[in-house]
Design an enzyme around this catalytic site. Structure first.
Site, PDB file in Angstrom:
ATOM      1  N   ASN A  56      -6.767   0.449  -2.336  1.00  0.00           N
ATOM      2  CA  ASN A  56      -7.634   1.065  -1.173  1.00  0.00           C
ATOM      3  C   ASN A  56      -7.075   2.692  -0.883  1.00  0.00           C
ATOM      4  O   ASN A  56      -6.505   2.855   0.321  1.00  0.00           O
ATOM      5  CB  ASN A  56      -7.677   0.337   0.255  1.00  0.00           C
ATOM      6  CG  ASN A  56      -6.320   0.276   0.813  1.00  0.00           C
ATOM      7  OD1 ASN A  56      -5.302  -0.023   0.073  1.00  0.00           O
ATOM      8  ND2 ASN A  56      -6.459  -0.197   2.199  1.00  0.00           N
ATOM      9  N   ASP A  72       2.226  -6.970   2.560  1.00  0.00           N
ATOM     10  CA  ASP A  72       1.108  -6.229   2.980  1.00  0.00           C
ATOM     11  C   ASP A  72       1.539  -4.953   3.569  1.00  0.00           C
ATOM     12  O   ASP A  72       0.942  -4.543   4.799  1.00  0.00           O
ATOM     13  CB  ASP A  72       0.108  -6.968   3.892  1.00  0.00           C
ATOM     14  CG  ASP A  72      -1.343  -6.269   4.023  1.00  0.00           C
ATOM     15  OD1 ASP A  72      -1.374  -5.161   3.172  1.00  0.00           O
ATOM     16  OD2 ASP A  72      -1.997  -6.637   4.932  1.00  0.00           O
ATOM     17  N   HIS A 131       1.450   3.369   8.441  1.00  0.00           N
ATOM     18  CA  HIS A 131       0.532   4.384   9.057  1.00  0.00           C
ATOM     19  C   HIS A 131       1.555   5.078   9.908  1.00  0.00           C
ATOM     20  O   HIS A 131       2.615   4.714  10.443  1.00  0.00           O
ATOM     21  CB  HIS A 131      -0.350   4.029  10.041  1.00  0.00           C
ATOM     22  CG  HIS A 131      -1.524   3.159   9.358  1.00  0.00           C
ATOM     23  ND1 HIS A 131      -2.526   3.616   8.654  1.00  0.00           N
ATOM     24  CD2 HIS A 131      -1.880   1.657   8.933  1.00  0.00           C
ATOM     25  CE1 HIS A 131      -3.291   2.687   7.929  1.00  0.00           C
ATOM     26  NE2 HIS A 131      -2.887   1.597   8.159  1.00  0.00           N
ATOM     27  N   HIS A 143       1.001  -1.220   0.001  1.00  0.00           N
ATOM     28  CA  HIS A 143      -0.133  -0.014   0.252  1.00  0.00           C
ATOM     29  C   HIS A 143       0.897   1.243   0.062  1.00  0.00           C
ATOM     30  O   HIS A 143       1.405   1.636   1.118  1.00  0.00           O
ATOM     31  CB  HIS A 143      -0.846  -0.069   1.363  1.00  0.00           C
ATOM     32  CG  HIS A 143      -1.812  -1.146   1.223  1.00  0.00           C
ATOM     33  ND1 HIS A 143      -3.198  -0.995   1.042  1.00  0.00           N
ATOM     34  CD2 HIS A 143      -1.706  -2.390   1.674  1.00  0.00           C
ATOM     35  CE1 HIS A 143      -3.548  -2.413   1.338  1.00  0.00           C
ATOM     36  NE2 HIS A 143      -2.798  -3.054   1.676  1.00  0.00           N
ATOM     37  N   PHE A 144       1.344   1.691  -1.263  1.00  0.00           N
ATOM     38  CA  PHE A 144       2.069   2.886  -1.189  1.00  0.00           C
ATOM     39  C   PHE A 144       1.147   4.269  -0.949  1.00  0.00           C
ATOM     40  O   PHE A 144       1.843   5.242  -1.329  1.00  0.00           O
ATOM     41  CB  PHE A 144       2.956   2.779  -2.479  1.00  0.00           C
ATOM     42  CG  PHE A 144       4.331   2.088  -2.126  1.00  0.00           C
ATOM     43  CD1 PHE A 144       4.282   1.368  -1.117  1.00  0.00           C
ATOM     44  CD2 PHE A 144       5.073   1.948  -3.143  1.00  0.00           C
ATOM     45  CE1 PHE A 144       5.823   0.761  -0.751  1.00  0.00           C
ATOM     46  CE2 PHE A 144       6.220   1.140  -2.911  1.00  0.00           C
ATOM     47  CZ  PHE A 144       6.647   0.673  -1.652  1.00  0.00           C
ATOM     48  N   HIS A 175      -8.841 -10.941  -0.032  1.00  0.00           N
ATOM     49  CA  HIS A 175      -8.665 -10.489   1.385  1.00  0.00           C
ATOM     50  C   HIS A 175      -9.795 -11.173   2.080  1.00  0.00           C
ATOM     51  O   HIS A 175     -10.954 -10.867   2.138  1.00  0.00           O
ATOM     52  CB  HIS A 175      -8.664  -9.173   1.795  1.00  0.00           C
ATOM     53  CG  HIS A 175      -8.608  -8.748   3.435  1.00  0.00           C
ATOM     54  ND1 HIS A 175      -7.996  -7.712   3.852  1.00  0.00           N
ATOM     55  CD2 HIS A 175      -9.391  -9.339   4.230  1.00  0.00           C
ATOM     56  CE1 HIS A 175      -8.001  -7.723   5.044  1.00  0.00           C
ATOM     57  NE2 HIS A 175      -8.818  -8.670   5.444  1.00  0.00           N
TER      58      HIS A 175
HETATM   59  O1  DOR Z   1      -3.943  -4.238   8.262  1.00  0.00           O
HETATM   60  C1  DOR Z   1      -4.091  -3.590   7.050  1.00  0.00           C
HETATM   61  N1  DOR Z   1      -4.124  -2.602   6.615  1.00  0.00           N
HETATM   62  N2  DOR Z   1      -5.062  -4.478   6.442  1.00  0.00           N
HETATM   63  C2  DOR Z   1      -5.504  -4.165   5.276  1.00  0.00           C
HETATM   64  O2  DOR Z   1      -6.245  -5.176   4.605  1.00  0.00           O
HETATM   65  C3  DOR Z   1      -5.423  -2.801   4.685  1.00  0.00           C
HETATM   66  C4  DOR Z   1      -4.252  -2.453   5.334  1.00  0.00           C
HETATM   67  C5  DOR Z   1      -4.225  -0.824   5.086  1.00  0.00           C
HETATM   68  O3  DOR Z   1      -4.401  -0.254   3.926  1.00  0.00           O
HETATM   69  O4  DOR Z   1      -3.762  -0.104   5.807  1.00  0.00           O
HETATM   70 ZN    ZN Z   2      -3.292  -5.032   2.242  1.00  0.00          ZN
END
Ligand code: DOR
Ligand code: ZN
Length: 445
Positions: free
Chosen positions: A98, A307, A311, A66-67, A180
């Protein structure tokens, strides 16, 4: 410019041999067995790298990152994400949808592509995001790695909790579906039961193994009914693994991955790390952790993917109900696995299979995943004897923290090449250069 990387130990999924890799115009042009006189090769237009006592591995391909572009610039961007990848020997990444806005249409994908192309220093591909009402749009999309389907909700608002819609994605699109697998109704039920609880360990009860197993069962039933290729990402429990192991016996169209955090951490770790290790799917018991390693040993696990879900530390340090889920991971996957090679738990050949050849094969990525003539010159040089403490000072993701901070790991990438260009040198030297968008076999691009 030509590069000769000589006298290294070249690692394939089947063997390790001493040899040299000859690179020209971004491609591997020749791989030679045996040792070479490095000095004799030197000339003005050739860069000779002597990899004596080191290992040469194909660049790792992380099929799950997730960049965060667009919309999540405060958490990650492609400059930081790429540097984290390069320092971790990762030369190609597949980016999740996402984002904000989510990548749910061709137009939004093309906008994302334009932004990413400016900054990516590693190769990249994109997923489309599935919703309960965009199957027709996704069916028409081109140039994607696959479609990410959240069967249970997570960061962002992408969700497909209607099994009829999941079936539509299987029958009405021909993209690779990456699942997922956590059952949304199950999660919601447990959430109501645990309302108001703030102990971070409650996360593993809310999203319990039963919720994951239920989603895997539902998806497998549909995949089998239609003989439809699907990939289960971040499988975290023995129960899911067993369902997939059984299903795979007569279905080569089912594949799966596990994450480093589920391999190296367990629900015991809430005591030490609290909300930092809040992640979806959650950390599991040590028993489950052990079963994932067994799945690697017996070949049920096809590949490892991080994954990488960055954050900010200040977001993660909030109380449980406010802390977002997700951990950064792209930089430390390879060092963690190399450490286990030194511990005797894995072979280097297996690491190459899990992190490069299988991702390339199972995701149909062209020109990647092997040190062979004709392939793109994406590779890393690894010092398997290097023992270093993980330190956030040398973590390059915008999420400048890791639960693995302070761990002593033995075995690190010391150089990373992308398209024949040296992009990273231990421990903090990066060289400018762009990644390229990946192309996929069978994808209608
Ligand atoms: O822990 C997670 N964080 N699981 C996910 O499916 C999405 C990801 C995120 O984008 O922060
Ligand atoms: Zn993910």
């Amino acid at each position: 410019m030509k590069q000769f990387v000589v006298n290294g130990n070249i690692v394939t999924p089947d063997e390790i041999f001493e040899g040299a890799v000859f690179v020209k115009d971004g491609k591997i042009v020749h791989v030679e067995d045996g040792s070479v006189d490095a000095v004799a090769l030197e000339s003005e237009d050739i860069q000779v790298i002597d990899a004596h006592d080191q290992f040469i591995l194909p660049g790792a391909i992380d099929v799950h990152v997730h960049f965060r572009i667009p919309g999540g610039e405060a958490k990650e961007d492609w400059t930081h994400g790429s540097k984290a990848a390069l320092a971790g020997g990762v030369t190609s990444v597949l980016d999740m949808p996402n984002t904000n806005p989510p990548t749910i249409s061709q137009k939004l994908l093309d906008e994302k592509r334009a932004l990413v192309g400016k900054d990516a220093m590693v190769n990249y591909g994109f997923y489309a995001g599935a919703t309960n009402d965009n199957v027709e749009e996704v069916a028409k999309m081109t140039g994607i790695a696959g479609v990410k389907i959240y069967m249970g909700s997570s960061t962002g608002n992408l969700l497909v909790d209607d099994m009829k819609v999941l079936e539509d994605f299987m029958t009405k699109t021909d993209h690779l579906l990456v699942l997922h697998a956590e059952n949304e109704a199950c999660i919601r039920e447990h959430m109501a039961e645990h309302e108001g609880e703030e102990n971070p360990a409650v996360h593993s009860q809310i999203r319990d193994p039963e919720c994951a197993a239920q989603a895997v069962k539902d998806a497998l039933a549909l995949a089998k009914k239609h003989k439809r290729r699907v990939h289960f990402t971040h499988v975290s429990t023995g129960a899911e693994l067993e369902l997939i192991r059984e299903a795979k016996k007569d279905a080569d169209y089912i594949t799966m991955d596990v994450t480093p955090h589920h391999l190296f951490l367990s629900s015991k770790d809430y005591d030490q790390y609290g909300t930092l290790v809040r992640v979806n799917p959650p950390l599991r018991t040590e028993e489950n952790q052990h079963l994932l390693w067994e799945g690697i040993a017996d070949g049920t696990v096809d590949l490892v993917a991080t994954d990488h879900a960055p954050h900010q530390l200040k977001e993660k340090e909030q109380i449980y109900s406010k802390a977002p889920s997700g951990l950064p991971g792209v930089q430390l996957m390879m060092p963690l696995l190399f450490h286990m090679v030194n511990e005797g738990q894995l072979t280097l050949e297996k690491v190459v299979e899990l992190t490069s050849s299988h991702p390339a094969q199972k995701f149909g990525i062209e020109g990647k995943g092997a040190i062979e003539a004709g392939m793109d010159a994406d590779f890393m040089i690894v010092d398997l004897q290097k023992l270093e403490r993980v330190c956030h000072h040398y973590l390059w993701s915008k999420a400048n923290w890791s639960p693995f901070h302070g761990w002593h790991l033995k075995g690190w990438p010391v150089m990373t090449f992308v398209g024949g260009e040296l992009r990273y040198e231990w421990r903090d030297k990066f060289h400018e250069g762009k990644g390229s968008e990946l192309t996929f076999v069978n994808s209608s691009s």
